[in-house]
Write an enzyme that holds these catalytic residues in place. Sequence first.
Site, PDB file in Angstrom:
ATOM      1  N   ASP A   9       0.903  -1.134   0.152  1.00  0.00           N
ATOM      2  CA  ASP A   9       0.101   0.153   0.096  1.00  0.00           C
ATOM      3  C   ASP A   9       0.970   1.147   0.005  1.00  0.00           C
ATOM      4  O   ASP A   9       2.035   1.176   0.208  1.00  0.00           O
ATOM      5  CB  ASP A   9      -0.900   0.029   1.326  1.00  0.00           C
ATOM      6  CG  ASP A   9      -1.682   1.038   1.389  1.00  0.00           C
ATOM      7  OD1 ASP A   9      -2.348   1.746   0.437  1.00  0.00           O
ATOM      8  OD2 ASP A   9      -1.605   1.797   2.347  1.00  0.00           O
ATOM      9  N   LEU A  10       0.461   2.456  -0.060  1.00  0.00           N
ATOM     10  CA  LEU A  10       1.170   3.678  -0.179  1.00  0.00           C
ATOM     11  C   LEU A  10       0.936   4.642   1.081  1.00  0.00           C
ATOM     12  O   LEU A  10       2.000   4.697   1.743  1.00  0.00           O
ATOM     13  CB  LEU A  10       1.027   4.489  -1.476  1.00  0.00           C
ATOM     14  CG  LEU A  10       1.046   3.753  -2.746  1.00  0.00           C
ATOM     15  CD1 LEU A  10       1.000   4.587  -4.021  1.00  0.00           C
ATOM     16  CD2 LEU A  10       2.663   3.361  -2.899  1.00  0.00           C
ATOM     17  N   ASP A  11      -0.310   4.947   1.180  1.00  0.00           N
ATOM     18  CA  ASP A  11      -0.626   6.109   2.206  1.00  0.00           C
ATOM     19  C   ASP A  11      -0.155   5.189   3.539  1.00  0.00           C
ATOM     20  O   ASP A  11      -1.023   4.074   3.916  1.00  0.00           O
ATOM     21  CB  ASP A  11      -1.905   6.502   2.070  1.00  0.00           C
ATOM     22  CG  ASP A  11      -2.052   7.384   0.740  1.00  0.00           C
ATOM     23  OD1 ASP A  11      -1.173   7.821   0.233  1.00  0.00           O
ATOM     24  OD2 ASP A  11      -3.240   7.568   0.246  1.00  0.00           O
ATOM     25  N   TRP A  23      -2.066  10.720   3.844  1.00  0.00           N
ATOM     26  CA  TRP A  23      -2.727  10.211   2.586  1.00  0.00           C
ATOM     27  C   TRP A  23      -2.504  11.266   1.646  1.00  0.00           C
ATOM     28  O   TRP A  23      -2.751  12.436   1.775  1.00  0.00           O
ATOM     29  CB  TRP A  23      -4.270  10.413   2.916  1.00  0.00           C
ATOM     30  CG  TRP A  23      -4.689   9.503   4.022  1.00  0.00           C
ATOM     31  CD1 TRP A  23      -4.676   7.914   3.704  1.00  0.00           C
ATOM     32  CD2 TRP A  23      -5.600   9.541   4.968  1.00  0.00           C
ATOM     33  NE1 TRP A  23      -5.143   7.230   4.733  1.00  0.00           N
ATOM     34  CE2 TRP A  23      -5.834   8.208   5.848  1.00  0.00           C
ATOM     35  CE3 TRP A  23      -6.206  10.608   5.741  1.00  0.00           C
ATOM     36  CZ2 TRP A  23      -6.619   7.875   6.842  1.00  0.00           C
ATOM     37  CZ3 TRP A  23      -6.877  10.326   6.840  1.00  0.00           C
ATOM     38  CH2 TRP A  23      -7.432   8.950   7.560  1.00  0.00           C
ATOM     39  N   SER A  27      -2.817   0.733  -4.242  1.00  0.00           N
ATOM     40  CA  SER A  27      -3.299   2.071  -3.477  1.00  0.00           C
ATOM     41  C   SER A  27      -4.947   2.136  -4.111  1.00  0.00           C
ATOM     42  O   SER A  27      -5.099   1.974  -5.241  1.00  0.00           O
ATOM     43  CB  SER A  27      -2.448   3.066  -3.595  1.00  0.00           C
ATOM     44  OG  SER A  27      -3.108   4.036  -3.097  1.00  0.00           O
ATOM     45  N   ARG A  28      -5.752   2.471  -3.009  1.00  0.00           N
ATOM     46  CA  ARG A  28      -7.064   2.647  -3.473  1.00  0.00           C
ATOM     47  C   ARG A  28      -7.393   4.476  -3.362  1.00  0.00           C
ATOM     48  O   ARG A  28      -8.332   4.921  -3.593  1.00  0.00           O
ATOM     49  CB  ARG A  28      -8.236   2.253  -2.054  1.00  0.00           C
ATOM     50  CG  ARG A  28      -7.829   0.845  -2.179  1.00  0.00           C
ATOM     51  CD  ARG A  28      -8.901   0.135  -1.037  1.00  0.00           C
ATOM     52  NE  ARG A  28      -8.985   0.873   0.073  1.00  0.00           N
ATOM     53  CZ  ARG A  28      -9.902   1.636   0.586  1.00  0.00           C
ATOM     54  NH1 ARG A  28     -11.105   1.820  -0.252  1.00  0.00           N
ATOM     55  NH2 ARG A  28      -9.824   2.291   1.952  1.00  0.00           N
ATOM     56  N   LYS A  81      -9.422  -3.571  -2.734  1.00  0.00           N
ATOM     57  CA  LYS A  81      -8.125  -4.228  -2.922  1.00  0.00           C
ATOM     58  C   LYS A  81      -8.181  -5.425  -3.748  1.00  0.00           C
ATOM     59  O   LYS A  81      -7.249  -6.061  -4.313  1.00  0.00           O
ATOM     60  CB  LYS A  81      -7.069  -4.371  -1.752  1.00  0.00           C
ATOM     61  CG  LYS A  81      -6.869  -2.681  -1.162  1.00  0.00           C
ATOM     62  CD  LYS A  81      -5.540  -2.344  -1.439  1.00  0.00           C
ATOM     63  CE  LYS A  81      -5.049  -0.926  -1.369  1.00  0.00           C
ATOM     64  NZ  LYS A  81      -4.011  -0.834  -0.442  1.00  0.00           N
ATOM     65  N   ASP A 103      -1.468  -0.628   6.175  1.00  0.00           N
ATOM     66  CA  ASP A 103      -1.679  -0.207   7.337  1.00  0.00           C
ATOM     67  C   ASP A 103      -3.256  -0.379   7.708  1.00  0.00           C
ATOM     68  O   ASP A 103      -3.875  -0.059   8.839  1.00  0.00           O
ATOM     69  CB  ASP A 103      -1.613   1.299   7.469  1.00  0.00           C
ATOM     70  CG  ASP A 103      -2.369   2.116   6.497  1.00  0.00           C
ATOM     71  OD1 ASP A 103      -2.970   3.015   7.062  1.00  0.00           O
ATOM     72  OD2 ASP A 103      -2.342   2.004   5.135  1.00  0.00           O
TER      73      ASP A 103
END
Length: 176
Positions: free
Chosen positions: A11-13, A20, A69-70, A100, A123
Amino acid sequence: MARLPKLAVFDLDYTLWPFWVDTHVDPPFHKSSDGTVRDRRGQDVRLYPEVPEVLKRLQSLGVPGAAASRTSEIEGANQLLELFDLFRYFVHREIYPGSKITHFERLQQKTGIPFSQMIFFDDERRNIVDVSKLGVTCIHIQNGMNLQTLSQGLETFAKAQTGPLRSSLEESPFEA
């Protein structure tokens, strides 16, 4: 040597960076003359400190990476990956709003790698719960990605290869 995943997905954030991208910072981003990445307002934008080392370690082990990532800020997320020089670590990027599950189904279609041979770091508990149902080894991140979490995640993956798959939410070495 313990079995390694064939794909490590991040994931990114709040996994690679402490914000975010669609709400806490203000795209577009740029790199200043001193090499610092900044948003439109001039605010410094940083990765979690050990993220570059985590990605280098995986690369040295021969484990390709992918981003899932969403976020609705697709352009900004890709711009940050480029400015932080992370594109080279991610063979695939699935960055768009939605489940996801969709991200992982597309990663599986593109790579041909079975879900059971993937590891996922995120996370958000809901993503961990959803993706673990596919058979992916999922690791819940609490304070950003770091080398200790990577090592524990790879250990969890190796154990999952010899027993039933489970997410780190059930028996998490990362939670107090």
